[in-house]
Write a protein that holds these residues in place. Structure first.
Motif, mmCIF file in Angstrom:
data_model
loop_
_atom_site.group_PDB
_atom_site.id
_atom_site.type_symbol
_atom_site.label_atom_id
_atom_site.label_comp_id
_atom_site.label_asym_id
_atom_site.label_seq_id
_atom_site.Cartn_x
_atom_site.Cartn_y
_atom_site.Cartn_z
ATOM 1 N N PRO A 90 0.799 -1.232 0.000
ATOM 2 C CA PRO A 90 0.000 0.000 0.000
ATOM 3 C C PRO A 90 0.827 1.275 0.000
ATOM 4 O O PRO A 90 0.288 2.353 -0.262
ATOM 5 N N ALA A 91 2.112 1.192 0.319
ATOM 6 C CA ALA A 91 2.975 2.383 0.296
ATOM 7 C C ALA A 91 4.369 1.989 -0.181
ATOM 8 O O ALA A 91 4.933 0.990 0.269
ATOM 9 N N TRP A 92 4.896 2.773 -1.103
ATOM 10 C CA TRP A 92 6.272 2.591 -1.574
ATOM 11 C C TRP A 92 6.742 3.955 -2.073
ATOM 12 O O TRP A 92 5.956 4.896 -2.142
ATOM 13 N N ALA A 93 8.018 4.070 -2.392
ATOM 14 C CA ALA A 93 8.547 5.393 -2.745
ATOM 15 C C ALA A 93 9.544 5.314 -3.885
ATOM 16 O O ALA A 93 10.270 4.327 -4.040
ATOM 17 N N ILE A 94 9.545 6.370 -4.692
ATOM 18 C CA ILE A 94 10.570 6.591 -5.711
ATOM 19 C C ILE A 94 11.559 7.602 -5.148
ATOM 20 O O ILE A 94 11.164 8.659 -4.645
ATOM 21 N N VAL A 95 12.840 7.278 -5.244
ATOM 22 C CA VAL A 95 13.908 8.155 -4.752
ATOM 23 C C VAL A 95 14.696 8.683 -5.945
ATOM 24 O O VAL A 95 15.170 7.907 -6.780
ATOM 25 N N THR A 96 14.811 10.004 -6.037
ATOM 26 C CA THR A 96 15.543 10.633 -7.133
ATOM 27 C C THR A 96 16.632 11.531 -6.549
ATOM 28 O O THR A 96 16.687 11.741 -5.329
ATOM 29 N N PRO A 97 17.511 12.081 -7.392
ATOM 30 C CA PRO A 97 18.526 13.002 -6.861
ATOM 31 C C PRO A 97 17.929 14.256 -6.230
ATOM 32 O O PRO A 97 18.577 14.914 -5.415
ATOM 33 N N ARG A 98 16.699 14.582 -6.584
ATOM 34 C CA ARG A 98 16.101 15.825 -6.120
ATOM 35 C C ARG A 98 15.159 15.626 -4.939
ATOM 36 O O ARG A 98 15.176 16.412 -3.991
ATOM 37 N N ASP A 99 14.326 14.578 -4.994
ATOM 38 C CA ASP A 99 13.275 14.415 -3.992
ATOM 39 C C ASP A 99 12.961 12.955 -3.751
ATOM 40 O O ASP A 99 13.455 12.053 -4.453
ATOM 41 N N VAL A 100 12.064 12.751 -2.783
ATOM 42 C CA VAL A 100 11.499 11.434 -2.486
ATOM 43 C C VAL A 100 9.992 11.551 -2.682
ATOM 44 O O VAL A 100 9.361 12.490 -2.203
ATOM 45 N N TYR A 101 9.397 10.565 -3.395
ATOM 46 C CA TYR A 101 7.967 10.579 -3.675
ATOM 47 C C TYR A 101 7.344 9.296 -3.123
ATOM 48 O O TYR A 101 7.654 8.193 -3.601
ATOM 49 N N VAL A 102 6.495 9.447 -2.127
ATOM 50 C CA VAL A 102 5.845 8.303 -1.494
ATOM 51 C C VAL A 102 4.472 8.108 -2.135
ATOM 52 O O VAL A 102 3.647 9.025 -2.146
#
Length: 572
Positions: A90-102
């Protein structure tokens, strides 16, 4: 030397990106949810410009690009639907050089996110693409948002809905006449014609500018078509226009496509200036004005200017009132974008889907024949008919479930860590972290919807009390028992949710239902087959067109023009 310098800069940028991504990864690890690394941020303006040609080139290579190839594409949510949440939870995240998106697909947590607007803020920076002409309600801070909402919501209340209904019927009649006319030649463009129809409804309702419907088959250019085409050019190139101001695109040595875009952007600005000047002139003459959205804008500008004159030379302790000229232009653009293009796209999807599912047309027409006694749509009364046309609303609701115009409704955690209950555990969201209610994932999740990927408008109609087994009540009795199904909390939110939901939701529903009722009461839409094409193959081709979508500012079909539809009077 220059090549070496560029190579060195590129290498340094790559190393910085990887280091920044790892720093964000460590920060995100504290949440204890699955994490996916992406080496480029999806909101990077340069990437937004280069993403499409980049992947057209990369997809020719025989490589599996893994999660980078999956999540770095604009509009990946549409093709993914609920797959990532079924895989990660139900929850996961994308991690980029700029931000984290949950990404969150738990309805209770989503409800919490929408209603804790002081903890989970609207991220103005992610909506900057909409500031082509100035600040607007979509980019306003949560403290400033009520000022914009007050002005925009005033004209779009229940009192205006009869006007919306009548204008929608008028445009639909003219559209249907064009589509069924034997005197007009050429190809019908459903996407362009629904956009014209919806734009005309908005122009009449919001700006009191009345246009006759002109089909894409009709030659020539009028003001309505020029307005529509200029707006569409701006919408299609909003990312580019955020990087390059329109005035810089008018130099004669630039590519012709750039010059055309610069002219379109300038033309649309002139349309807005003219509308504002005309409304201002009416009010300055002591007249009431049109009573439209433009009236609200002019009064807001007057309020702002009076306050500016009052506090000039002193420091005001109260929040600003009214709207500036740039804010008015910014909001006119957003109203056009959100108020007509969203409905137009939904109508276009619905037309193709109805053609592919003739049984649904019969089901809707059954209601229309029962509810609407006469076929003279000029006499159809909004207050009497709209509440009764439940199956028409079901078509809209189901189309928005699978094809929502906006795929993401991002929020941003505040300066403090935020606790969020997700399923059976509490996750602590770090400060300044993207929190994304997964709209399409929830609306296509098998936990909340049966046969979630099937377009089935009848799922939105519930019968109370349930019909006993073996009983066959008549249509009139069955219709009286029907009600529009209310989905579980936060499992369906195409118009957003919470205090900052879309002020135009009722407007869109009234317009859509009126148009569909006019089109389907006495007519049916069918697919024009290609040479030697079977009925089933034609249906598969149409459904494939509804799945072949891209995302500019809104979800839309790439090749809707390749599907030809035909409207015919139904005798039955």
């Amino acid at each position: 030397m220059i090549a070496q310098l560029l190579l060195g800069l590129g290498g340094a940028y790559l190393l910085w990106s990887l280091a920044a991504m790892e720093i964000n990864y460590r920060r995100a690890s504290s949440m204890g949810i699955p994490l996916v690394r992406i080496p480029v941020d999806p909101m990077n303006l340069i990437w937004l410009l280069l993403e499409s040609p980049f992947w057209r080139l990369m997809d020719r290579l025989p490589f599996d690009w893994g999660t980078f190839g999956r999540y770095s594409r604009r509009g990946w949510h549409f093709h993914d639907k609920a797959q990532s949440h079924l895989h990660y939870g139900p929850a996961w995240a994308i991690v980029t050089p700029r931000d984290v998106y949950v990404y969150v697909a738990d309805p209770d947590a989503i409800h919490d996110i929408f209603f804790r607007r002081g903890d989970f803020l609207r991220p103005s920076k992610m909506y900057k693409l909409l500031e082509v002409y100035g600040p607007c309600i979509s980019t306003a801070s949560w403290m400033d948002w009520p000022r914009h909402r007050k002005v925009l919501a005033a004209p779009f209340n229940e009192n205006i809905m009869s006007f919306v209904w009548n204008e929608s019927l008028n445009q639909a009649r003219e559209c249907l006449h064009s589509w069924t006319s034997s005197t007009e030649s050429g190809t019908i463009s459903v996407a362009k014609d629904t956009r014209t129809l919806s734009l005309n409804v908005l122009a009449a309702t919001g700006f009191r500018r009345s246009y006759k419907f002109r089909s894409s088959r009709q030659v020539g250019v009028d003001e309505a078509r020029s307005y529509r085409d200029a707006l569409q050019a701006v919408l299609d190139n909003a990312i580019f226009l955020m990087l390059v101001p329109p005035r810089l695109l008018l130099f004669p040595f630039l590519p012709r496509s750039w010059i055309r875009l610069g002219r379109a952007a300038t033309d649309f600005k002139q349309y807005m200036v003219r509308m504002l000047d005309e409304e201002t002139s009416l009010l300055e003459q002591g007249k009431k004005g049109t009573g439209s959205l433009m009236t609200s804008f002019v009064r807001a500008l007057d309020t702002y200017q009076k306050e500016e004159a009052t506090v000039k030379g002193s420091v005001s302790q109260s929040p600003p009132k009214g709207l500036t000229v740039d804010e008015i232009f910014g909001n006119i653009f957003v109203v056009n974008f959100a108020g007509h293009d969203t409905t137009a796209n939904t109508l276009a999807f619905s037309m193709l889907l109805l053609a592919a599912y003739p049984a649904v047309q019969d089901w809707v027409s059954e209601e229309l024949q029962e509810v609407i006694a006469n076929n003279n749509s000029t006499t159809w009364n909004y207050n009497v008919l709209f509440p009764e046309l439940k199956r028409c609303r079901a078509v809209l609701l189901e189309t928005l479930r699978l094809y929502p115009p906006i795929l993401a409704l991002p929020k941003w955690s505040s300066e403090q860590p935020q606790k969020l209950r997700i399923a059976e555990r509490t996750v602590v969201i770090p400060p300044h972290t993207g929190v994304m209610p997964s709209l399409l994932a929830v609306q296509t999740h098998p936990r909340y919807w049966q046969d979630p990927l099937l377009w089935q408008p009848s799922r939105w109609i519930s019968v109370h009390p349930p019909v006993p087994s073996g009983s066959k009540p008549g249509l009139a009795a069955r219709r009286r028992q029907e009600a529009v199904f209310e989905p579980a909390q936060s499992t369906y939110f195409p118009w957003s949710d919470g205090p900052q939901n879309c002020p135009g939701a009722k407007f869109a529903q009234v317009e859509f239902v009126a148009v569909l009722a006019c089109l389907l009461r006495d007519h049916r839409v069918g697919i024009v087959p290609e040479p030697n094409e079977s009925v089933e193959k034609a249906r598969e081709r149409v459904l494939a067109a509804t799945e072949d979508c891209d995302l500019q500012l809104l979800l839309r079909m790439r090749n809707a023009e390749k599907v030809q539809l035909a409207w015919k009077r139904h005798e039955g």
